[in-house]
Design a protein around this motif. Structure first.
Motif, PDB file in Angstrom:
ATOM      1  N   ALA A  15       0.834  -1.204   0.000  1.00 25.52           N
ATOM      2  CA  ALA A  15       0.000   0.000   0.000  1.00 25.52           C
ATOM      3  C   ALA A  15       0.871   1.256   0.000  1.00 25.52           C
ATOM      4  CB  ALA A  15      -0.932  -0.007   1.205  1.00 25.52           C
ATOM      5  N   VAL A  16       1.978   1.229   0.746  1.00 28.93           N
ATOM      6  CA  VAL A  16       2.894   2.378   0.786  1.00 28.93           C
ATOM      7  C   VAL A  16       3.512   2.609  -0.594  1.00 28.93           C
ATOM      8  CG1 VAL A  16       5.099   3.208   1.708  1.00 28.93           C
ATOM      9  CG2 VAL A  16       3.398   2.190   3.238  1.00 28.93           C
ATOM     10  N   ILE A  17       3.900   1.533  -1.254  1.00 25.78           N
ATOM     11  CA  ILE A  17       4.461   1.657  -2.604  1.00 25.78           C
ATOM     12  C   ILE A  17       3.426   2.248  -3.554  1.00 25.78           C
ATOM     13  CG2 ILE A  17       5.284   0.336  -4.588  1.00 25.78           C
ATOM     14  CD1 ILE A  17       6.591  -1.596  -2.578  1.00 25.78           C
ATOM     15  N   LEU A  18       2.178   1.790  -3.425  1.00 28.43           N
ATOM     16  CA  LEU A  18       1.113   2.344  -4.257  1.00 28.43           C
ATOM     17  C   LEU A  18       0.949   3.844  -4.004  1.00 28.43           C
ATOM     18  CD1 LEU A  18      -1.256   1.866  -6.236  1.00 28.43           C
ATOM     19  CD2 LEU A  18      -2.696   1.382  -4.244  1.00 28.43           C
ATOM     20  N   LEU A  19       1.056   4.250  -2.739  1.00 31.88           N
ATOM     21  CA  LEU A  19       0.933   5.667  -2.407  1.00 31.88           C
ATOM     22  C   LEU A  19       2.075   6.477  -3.028  1.00 31.88           C
ATOM     23  CD1 LEU A  19      -0.421   7.971  -0.863  1.00 31.88           C
ATOM     24  CD2 LEU A  19       0.920   7.303   1.156  1.00 31.88           C
ATOM     25  N   VAL A  20       3.288   5.957  -2.967  1.00 28.85           N
ATOM     26  CA  VAL A  20       4.430   6.652  -3.563  1.00 28.85           C
ATOM     27  C   VAL A  20       4.235   6.810  -5.062  1.00 28.85           C
ATOM     28  CG1 VAL A  20       6.906   6.487  -4.051  1.00 28.85           C
ATOM     29  CG2 VAL A  20       6.044   5.923  -1.772  1.00 28.85           C
ATOM     30  N   VAL A  21       3.793   5.724  -5.721  1.00 28.95           N
ATOM     31  CA  VAL A  21       3.545   5.790  -7.167  1.00 28.95           C
ATOM     32  C   VAL A  21       2.461   6.823  -7.464  1.00 28.95           C
ATOM     33  CG1 VAL A  21       2.681   4.493  -9.150  1.00 28.95           C
ATOM     34  CG2 VAL A  21       4.294   3.421  -7.572  1.00 28.95           C
ATOM     35  N   SER A  22       1.421   6.856  -6.644  1.00 27.42           N
ATOM     36  CA  SER A  22       0.330   7.810  -6.848  1.00 27.42           C
ATOM     37  C   SER A  22       0.834   9.249  -6.736  1.00 27.42           C
ATOM     38  CB  SER A  22      -0.789   7.568  -5.831  1.00 27.42           C
ATOM     39  OG  SER A  22      -1.354   6.293  -5.998  1.00 27.42           O
ATOM     40  N   LEU A  23       1.690   9.505  -5.751  1.00 32.06           N
ATOM     41  CA  LEU A  23       2.220  10.859  -5.570  1.00 32.06           C
ATOM     42  C   LEU A  23       3.131  11.250  -6.726  1.00 32.06           C
ATOM     43  CD1 LEU A  23       2.976  10.742  -1.732  1.00 32.06           C
ATOM     44  CD2 LEU A  23       1.155  12.035  -2.879  1.00 32.06           C
ATOM     45  N   VAL A  24       3.946  10.314  -7.188  1.00 29.53           N
ATOM     46  CA  VAL A  24       4.820  10.594  -8.329  1.00 29.53           C
ATOM     47  C   VAL A  24       3.995  10.928  -9.565  1.00 29.53           C
ATOM     48  CG1 VAL A  24       6.479   9.577  -9.943  1.00 29.53           C
ATOM     49  CG2 VAL A  24       6.754   9.223  -7.481  1.00 29.53           C
TER      50      VAL A  24
ATOM     51  N   ILE B  90       3.937  14.475 -11.784  1.00 33.03           N
ATOM     52  CA  ILE B  90       4.121  14.514 -13.245  1.00 33.03           C
ATOM     53  C   ILE B  90       2.921  15.182 -13.908  1.00 33.03           C
ATOM     54  CG2 ILE B  90       4.367  13.099 -15.316  1.00 33.03           C
ATOM     55  CD1 ILE B  90       5.846  11.038 -13.590  1.00 33.03           C
ATOM     56  N   GLU B  91       1.710  14.851 -13.419  1.00 32.93           N
ATOM     57  CA  GLU B  91       0.502  15.456 -14.004  1.00 32.93           C
ATOM     58  C   GLU B  91       0.521  16.975 -13.852  1.00 32.93           C
ATOM     59  OE1 GLU B  91      -2.967  12.046 -13.588  1.00 32.93           O
ATOM     60  OE2 GLU B  91      -2.351  13.159 -11.782  1.00 32.93           O
ATOM     61  N   PHE B  92       0.920  17.451 -12.695  1.00 33.48           N
ATOM     62  CA  PHE B  92       0.941  18.892 -12.470  1.00 33.48           C
ATOM     63  C   PHE B  92       2.014  19.579 -13.323  1.00 33.48           C
ATOM     64  CE2 PHE B  92      -2.015  18.142  -9.208  1.00 33.48           C
ATOM     65  CZ  PHE B  92      -2.548  19.360  -8.810  1.00 33.48           C
ATOM     66  N   LYS B  93       3.123  18.899 -13.508  1.00 31.97           N
ATOM     67  CA  LYS B  93       4.167  19.493 -14.351  1.00 31.97           C
ATOM     68  C   LYS B  93       3.720  19.579 -15.804  1.00 31.97           C
ATOM     69  CE  LYS B  93       8.321  18.457 -11.643  1.00 31.97           C
ATOM     70  NZ  LYS B  93       9.646  17.768 -11.626  1.00 31.97           N
ATOM     71  N   ARG B  94       3.004  18.544 -16.246  1.00 35.90           N
ATOM     72  CA  ARG B  94       2.571  18.506 -17.655  1.00 35.90           C
ATOM     73  C   ARG B  94       1.196  19.119 -17.851  1.00 35.90           C
ATOM     74  NH1 ARG B  94       4.332  12.446 -19.809  1.00 35.90           N
ATOM     75  NH2 ARG B  94       6.574  12.606 -19.263  1.00 35.90           N
ATOM     76  N   LYS B  95       0.552  19.479 -16.755  1.00 35.05           N
ATOM     77  CA  LYS B  95      -0.800  20.051 -16.805  1.00 35.05           C
ATOM     78  C   LYS B  95      -1.752  19.135 -17.575  1.00 35.05           C
ATOM     79  CE  LYS B  95       0.472  24.899 -16.318  1.00 35.05           C
ATOM     80  NZ  LYS B  95       1.831  24.621 -15.849  1.00 35.05           N
ATOM     81  N   THR B  96      -1.722  17.890 -17.224  1.00 41.65           N
ATOM     82  CA  THR B  96      -2.597  16.897 -17.832  1.00 41.65           C
ATOM     83  C   THR B  96      -3.017  15.881 -16.781  1.00 41.65           C
ATOM     84  OG1 THR B  96      -2.845  15.338 -19.674  1.00 41.65           O
ATOM     85  CG2 THR B  96      -0.743  15.327 -18.501  1.00 41.65           C
ATOM     86  N   ILE B  97      -3.896  14.975 -17.156  1.00 41.30           N
ATOM     87  CA  ILE B  97      -4.361  13.921 -16.249  1.00 41.30           C
ATOM     88  C   ILE B  97      -4.160  12.576 -16.928  1.00 41.30           C
ATOM     89  CG2 ILE B  97      -6.392  12.881 -15.156  1.00 41.30           C
ATOM     90  CD1 ILE B  97      -7.435  15.615 -14.578  1.00 41.30           C
ATOM     91  N   PHE B  98      -3.574  11.639 -16.204  1.00 40.21           N
ATOM     92  CA  PHE B  98      -3.401  10.280 -16.712  1.00 40.21           C
ATOM     93  C   PHE B  98      -4.679   9.485 -16.416  1.00 40.21           C
ATOM     94  CE2 PHE B  98       1.426  10.716 -15.881  1.00 40.21           C
ATOM     95  CZ  PHE B  98       1.570  11.413 -17.073  1.00 40.21           C
ATOM     96  N   VAL B  99      -5.587   9.504 -17.374  1.00 40.18           N
ATOM     97  CA  VAL B  99      -6.864   8.819 -17.139  1.00 40.18           C
ATOM     98  C   VAL B  99      -6.687   7.314 -17.056  1.00 40.18           C
ATOM     99  CG1 VAL B  99      -8.295  10.649 -18.137  1.00 40.18           C
ATOM    100  CG2 VAL B  99      -7.332   8.872 -19.622  1.00 40.18           C
ATOM    101  N   TRP B 100      -5.609   6.818 -17.641  1.00 41.03           N
ATOM    102  CA  TRP B 100      -5.363   5.371 -17.549  1.00 41.03           C
ATOM    103  C   TRP B 100      -5.121   4.961 -16.097  1.00 41.03           C
ATOM    104  CZ3 TRP B 100      -0.737   4.092 -15.373  1.00 41.03           C
ATOM    105  CH2 TRP B 100       0.270   5.082 -15.391  1.00 41.03           C
ATOM    106  N   TRP B 101      -4.486   5.846 -15.313  1.00 41.50           N
ATOM    107  CA  TRP B 101      -4.248   5.558 -13.898  1.00 41.50           C
ATOM    108  C   TRP B 101      -5.565   5.613 -13.124  1.00 41.50           C
ATOM    109  CZ3 TRP B 101      -1.011   3.175 -10.990  1.00 41.50           C
ATOM    110  CH2 TRP B 101      -0.928   3.424  -9.618  1.00 41.50           C
TER     111      TRP B 101
ATOM    112  N   LEU C  53      -6.406   6.566   0.722  1.00 43.03           N
ATOM    113  CA  LEU C  53      -5.759   7.853   0.480  1.00 43.03           C
ATOM    114  C   LEU C  53      -5.315   7.979  -0.970  1.00 43.03           C
ATOM    115  CD1 LEU C  53      -4.674  10.531   1.522  1.00 43.03           C
ATOM    116  CD2 LEU C  53      -2.591   9.320   2.269  1.00 43.03           C
ATOM    117  N   CYS C  54      -4.813   6.888  -1.543  1.00 47.30           N
ATOM    118  CA  CYS C  54      -4.426   6.900  -2.964  1.00 47.30           C
ATOM    119  C   CYS C  54      -5.629   7.248  -3.847  1.00 47.30           C
ATOM    120  CB  CYS C  54      -3.855   5.549  -3.370  1.00 47.30           C
ATOM    121  SG  CYS C  54      -2.326   5.098  -2.533  1.00 47.30           S
TER     122      CYS C  54
END
Length: 401
Positions: free
Chosen positions: A280-289, A293-304, A387-388
């Motif tokens: 679950a912690v690893i999933l949270l880290v991936v979610s935050l990463v 990335i989404e905020f930097k690119r100003k997009t949303i990864f709908v696949w996630w 939380l994720c």
């Protein structure tokens, strides 16, 4: 108490049934000799409660209980095992999930029973019951009646009607006096979930599977009798119980305790290297990463989003199914407040980046989910997974999608 994890957890039974020819021979022998049994013959008979230590196989994490019939004169020696099931029966896992599993009583040679546990390095203790000849005869006839083909099958329930409670109940029914137990220090102090945790402490994923499916009722305090679904608890209570005879005298229920199979060396199998919490912690880290990335690119990864929503909805379907199970502790599961099929209804709109009220619904569900933790212990890591899911509201709110 269920899906595959609970299936492993709850199968408190002998790990394999003997060959059909052996089982049938045992049953025929017992049924045939009951007609010739007399009270005088019971002087040479011992009835014992067998308590078997758990071993590392997933189905044996709770131990096992059986009854032993041992005629010291004729050398007949049988273990009456209420924990036999046919894993190859049609839809076995599905029927187990819905609480519709049939177990059966079978008489097996004691030597066979002992060898199984010796092979796994599991200690087997026997408590010789302090029964009168009349009580021994009553128990003998009751077991002979139970083992007949028309009577041996029963509807198994992990907490309320299993191999341990069946052995206890038939002994109690055959005692002529009143069986009395002293007050137990455990009475009202532990829950079903806590007892399950104690048995699966070395198997975190089995614990996770149980906690995912068990609901609020498993967090309620239990009394001594409810706790006797576990073999070790019944052995402890039998050791302290006594029989109040009709004339007012009393005698201990257990005359002697012996070790039938000494504890051997057990092989501990290595499971998945990461615990549910670490996953679950690893999933949270991936979610935050991903959010960064989404905020930097100003997009949303709908696949996630779609991946998380699909997993959330599939778990939700499983929990909804458990509402209809006959396992009494799965019907009210507060994890359903977040993990339910609702996300599956919105995956298409999210995938197409259409406006939807789902994210507001998600926030409300997550809030209720965290509130529900006051009344129910959730599976390890589920609050982190929640939380994720909740974090997905942030980019959608930011980018107004």
């Amino acid at each position: 108490m269920l899906a595959c994890c609970l299936l492993g957890v709850v199968a408190v039974s002998l790990n394999a049934a003997p060959a059909d020819s052996v089982r049938h021979a045992a049953a025929d022998s017992v049924q045939g000799t009951t007609r010739d049994t007399t009270l005088a013959a019971m002087d040479s008979v011992e009835f014992c409660l067998l308590t078997c230590q758990p071993h590392d196989e997933i189905y044996s994490l709770y131990g096992h209980t059986a009854l032993r019939y041992h005629d010291l004169r004729s050398k007949q020696d049988w273990a009456f095992n209420y924990g036999v099931f046919n894993f190859k029966a049609p839809y076995f896992v599905l029927r187990f999930v819905f609480g519709l599993t049939d177990y059966e009583l079978q008489a097996v040679p004691m030597s066979y029973f002992v060898e199984e546990y010796r092979r796994f390095g599991s200690e087997v203790k026997e408590q010789v019951l302090n029964l009168t000849p009349e009580e021994k005869a009553a128990l003998y006839y009751a077991l002979a009646e139970n083992v007949q083909p028309q009577n041996k099958i029963y509807r198994y329930n992990y907490f309320y009607d299993n191999c341990t409670t069946r052995a206890r109940n038939i002994v109690e029914r055959c005692i002529k006096g009143a069986l009395q137990y002293p007050p137990s220090e455990r009475d009202g102090e532990v829950t079903y979930r806590e007892m399950v945790h104690a048995c699966t402490a070395q198997h975190p994923w089995a614990t996770f599977g149980n906690d995912l499916l068990l609901g609020v009722k498993s967090d309620l305090p239990t009394d001594m009798r409810q706790q006797e679904f576990l073999p070790a608890n019944l052995m402890q209570d039998f050791a302290q119980a006594y029989i109040l005879n009709p004339d007012g005298s009393r005698r201990p229920l257990v005359k002697e305790t012996r070790t039938v199979v000494p504890a051997g060396q057990q092989t501990i199998k290595s499971g998945f290297p990461l615990s549910p919490t670490w996953c679950a912690v690893i999933l949270l880290v991936v979610s935050l990463v991903i959010i960064v990335i989404e905020f930097k690119r100003k997009t949303i990864f709908v696949w996630w989003d779609a991946l998380l929503m699909a997993a959330q909805g599939i778990v939700g379907i499983i929990l909804v199914v458990m509402i209809f199970s006959q396992h009494p502790t799965t019907s009210l599961n507060l994890q359903l407040l977040l993990f339910n099929p609702i996300p599956l209804l919105y995956i298409y709109k999210v995938w197409k980046k259409r406006k939807t009220h789902y994210w507001s619904i998600l926030v409300a569900m997550a809030g209720l989910f965290y509130l529900g933790a006051v009344w129910q212990d959730y599976a390890k890591g589920m609050e982190i997974v929640a939380l994720c899911l909740l974090l997905r509201f942030w980019p959608h709110y930011k980018f107004d999608i």
